[in-house]
Write an enzyme that holds these catalytic residues in place. Structure first.
Site: not given
Ligand SMILES: Cc1cc2nc3c(=O)[nH]c(=O)nc-3n(C[C@H](O)[C@H](O)[C@H](O)COP(=O)(O)OP(=O)(O)OC[C@H]3O[C@@H](n4cnc5c(N)ncnc54)[C@H](O)[C@@H]3O)c2cc1C
Length: 586
Positions: A517, A564
């Site tokens: 997280h 989460h």
């Molecule tokens: C193994 C795991 C289990 C989890 N379990 C849960 C759960 O059960 N329930 C829950 O609520 N949350 C869970 N989470 C957390 C949740 O998925 C994240 O908090 C959430 O997805 C974060 O969203 P975000 O948009 O910040 O980042 P992300 O969803 O990670 O998205 C970021 C995106 O940006 C892209 N990116 C990064 N750098 C670049 C770049 N330079 N150029 C272009 N693209 C780029 C990445 O490839 C990715 O697709 C879990 C996470 C993981 C990894």
């Protein structure tokens, strides 16, 4: 339109390339919401650039119970932390999704909004009432589509349906297969209701208690940010999605009112030698997640002056809060042998059964493979008279936020031991969900393809180790309920040997892992107030000291919710989309 390489976009995109109002970096939880909502208006052209592939319909992604196959796979950035002194010097894997859908495509799918106190504290630290629980209700409801579980069982008594939305993009549901441990878990809660009360719905605003797990699963399949938000928007002529392409820098396009305007992105497709640059007409939106968003800000000259100068990076904005304030949830597990041969371990140990269940899933999307995290979660607080609270400030947001969480699992799970090849088990996760440790992201290379340095500082404070220890003791008290007596045989080693406080602490430090997280690395703070500790972003998520640049992802949280983190990211991005639409009147 979906483009697989930048070259394709430039050859087929034609003259429209200069006409994107918004360029979004990252197609995870944050970026997918914004891409969908902004392109609801057919006059707004958006380009979404994603580093990973578009393979979010891969079998391992779609089958909920295959989630554990995804960390360490081609869909994971495969980051590793620096050695953690709180974990006896261990470095741990730090998974982040590398595919459309981002981490929602590789996560464990628990569906948790967070508590009313979590959001009210966001409102307080940002000075923006719009982040409060009450103000966010329209967005919380807009997201949701409460669906039937895969086995279509009656969900009365498992959720308060009246507080949930229907018809939103994110379908979620209750466990699609009931397990023998379900009744025991609920009975144990009723029996020990003073300490582990039953909570019909931990998404009501008050999370405290033990209840049925809600998860981003529908029709027996995983729901990702890509399936929920991008698929329905993909056919819109005003949305272009470019995958396999990494943004390497945000470039200054000009200066206005003495502030740098950062509306141009530089990027490179995998296997492509050519660097491309495109400029947005209105804004660049960073949604690269809590590890890569601060990384990109650093590479673009936004961050602590000394840190950037030491790397030889040109400094555009001296902003000491970029990359700081990292917050994450540590976990550890306890397992027990059980008096039953009917647990989910059999899917791991019996290949014939595994094949049969996959066949069943392929045919009907039913059966145990539709299960995500454990069927019950518990959100619990230290007692008010806990000794630590006498001299340590309570890091939780308030009485509706937990200090720690249990995940109740009908099989063996461990992040430090190898899995037994036979036997039947039960596992309780203890997760620290209101941590006081703070970490950071920094760089030791200006190469955009080199991983940043990840320092979560896990279990770095007296509060965090104390609470993990108390969570383990509470887990053992919960398992002492009569309800468990015919099911549970004995706790397994090595945890069983850890009985004194010192032994429990050693067990925790040797086995602790992350709930994945990572958040809060580019935190929002009060509007226009600069200086360390005041936040890297304004409450409308614009980057302080810049024009044309905004962050919409989990790095923008000022404090980690005791939940989460995917749903809080969806909620943040839904409101962000409205903030943007209002600003530009569309
Ligand atoms: C193994 C795991 C289990 C989890 N379990 C849960 C759960 O059960 N329930 C829950 O609520 N949350 C869970 N989470 C957390 C949740 O998925 C994240 O908090 C959430 O997805 C974060 O969203 P975000 O948009 O910040 O980042 P992300 O969803 O990670 O998205 C970021 C995106 O940006 C892209 N990116 C990064 N750098 C670049 C770049 N330079 N150029 C272009 N693209 C780029 C990445 O490839 C990715 O697709 C879990 C996470 C993981 C990894």
């Amino acid at each position: 339109t979906l483009y697989q390489t930048a070259d394709q976009l430039f050859t087929k995109g034609g003259l429209n390339l200069d006409n994107y109002e918004f360029i979004i970096v990252g197609g995870g939880a944050g970026g997918s919401v914004v891409a969908n909502r902004l392109t609801e208006n057919p006059n707004i052209r958006v380009l979404l650039i994603e580093a990973g592939s578009s393979e979010f319909d891969n079998l391992n992604i779609e089958v909920p119970s295959f989630a554990s196959r995804l960390t360490g796979s081609q869909f994971d950035w495969n980051f590793t932390t620096l050695p953690q002194s709180g974990l006896n010097g261990r470095s741990i894997n730090y998974a982040r999704g590398f595919v459309l859908g981002g981490s929602t495509a590789i996560n464990v799918m628990a569906y948790c909004r967070g508590s009313q106190d979590d959001y009210n504290r966001w409102a307080q630290v940002t000075g923006d009432e719009g982040w409060s629980w009450n103000s966010l209700q329209p967005y919380i409801h807009k997201i949701e589509n409460l669906s039937s579980p895969a086995d279509n069982h009656n969900i009365t008594g498992e959720i308060n349906s009246t507080i949930h939305g229907s018809g939103g993009p994110v379908s979620f549901t209750l466990p699609g297969q009931l397990l023998p441990t379900d009744e025991l878990a609920i009975d144990a809660s009723n029996e020990l209701s003073n300490e582990f009360p039953f909570n019909l719905d931990y998404n009501s605003g008050n999370t405290i208690g033990l209840g049925w797990t809600q998860a981003t699963i529908a029709n027996g399949r995983r729901v990702t940010a890509a399936s929920a938000y991008l698929v329905p928007a993909m056919l819109r002529p005003n949305l272009d999605i470019l995958v396999n392409t990494q943004v390497t820098k945000i470039l200054q396009s000009n200066i206005k009112d003495n502030l740098p305007v950062l509306k141009a992105v530089q990027f490179l497709s995998i296997g492509d030698k050519k660097i491309y640059i495109l400029e947005a007409k209105k804004e660049v939106i960073l949604s690269a997640g809590a590890v890569k968003t601060p990384h990109l800000l650093y590479l673009s000259g936004i961050g602590n002056l000394d840190h950037l100068s030491s790397l030889g990076l040109e400094v555009l904005v001296d902003n000491s809060d970029v990359g700081q304030n990292l917050q994450d949830h540590p976990l550890t597990t306890l397992s027990w042998t059980v008096n039953s041969s009917n647990t989910l371990d059999n899917i791991r140990t019996n290949m014939t059964l595994a094949q049969e269940l996959l066949h069943k899933w392929n045919k009907s999307h039913t059966g145990p493979l539709t299960l995500g995290p454990g069927n019950q979660l518990a959100w619990l607080r230290l007692p008010n008279n806990s000794s630590i609270l006498e001299h340590y400030p309570d890091p939780s947001a308030g009485n509706t936020s937990a200090h720690y969480e249990f995940i109740i699992t009908d099989s063996f799970v461990s992040f430090s031991q190898s899995f037994p090849s036979e036997g039947n088990f039960f596992t309780l996760f203890s997760n620290l969900v209101s941590p006081s440790s703070r970490g950071n992201i920094s760089l030791n290379s200006t190469d955009p393809f080199a991983h940043p340095l990840i320092q979560p500082n896990m279990l770095d404070t007296e509060f965090d180790i104390f609470t993990m220890r108390e969570a383990i003791k509470a887990a053992r008290r919960y398992m002492q309920a009569n309800a468990w007596s015919h099911w549970i045989i004995e706790e397994t080693s090595p945890s069983a040997k850890a009985q004194t406080d010192a032994e429990i602490e050693t067990y925790i430090r040797n086995t602790c892992f992350t709930v994945n997280h990572v958040t809060c690395t580019v935190p929002m703070g009060k509007k226009d107030i600069a200086g360390k500790g005041n936040g890297a972003l304004n409450p409308d998520l614009t980057v302080k000291g810049t024009l044309g640049l905004r962050v919409v992802d989990s790095s923008a949280f000022p404090l980690i919710p005791a939940a989460h983190t995917q749903v809080p990211t969806y909620i943040l991005a839904e409101r962000a989309s409205d903030i943007i639409k209002n600003k530009y009147h569309f």
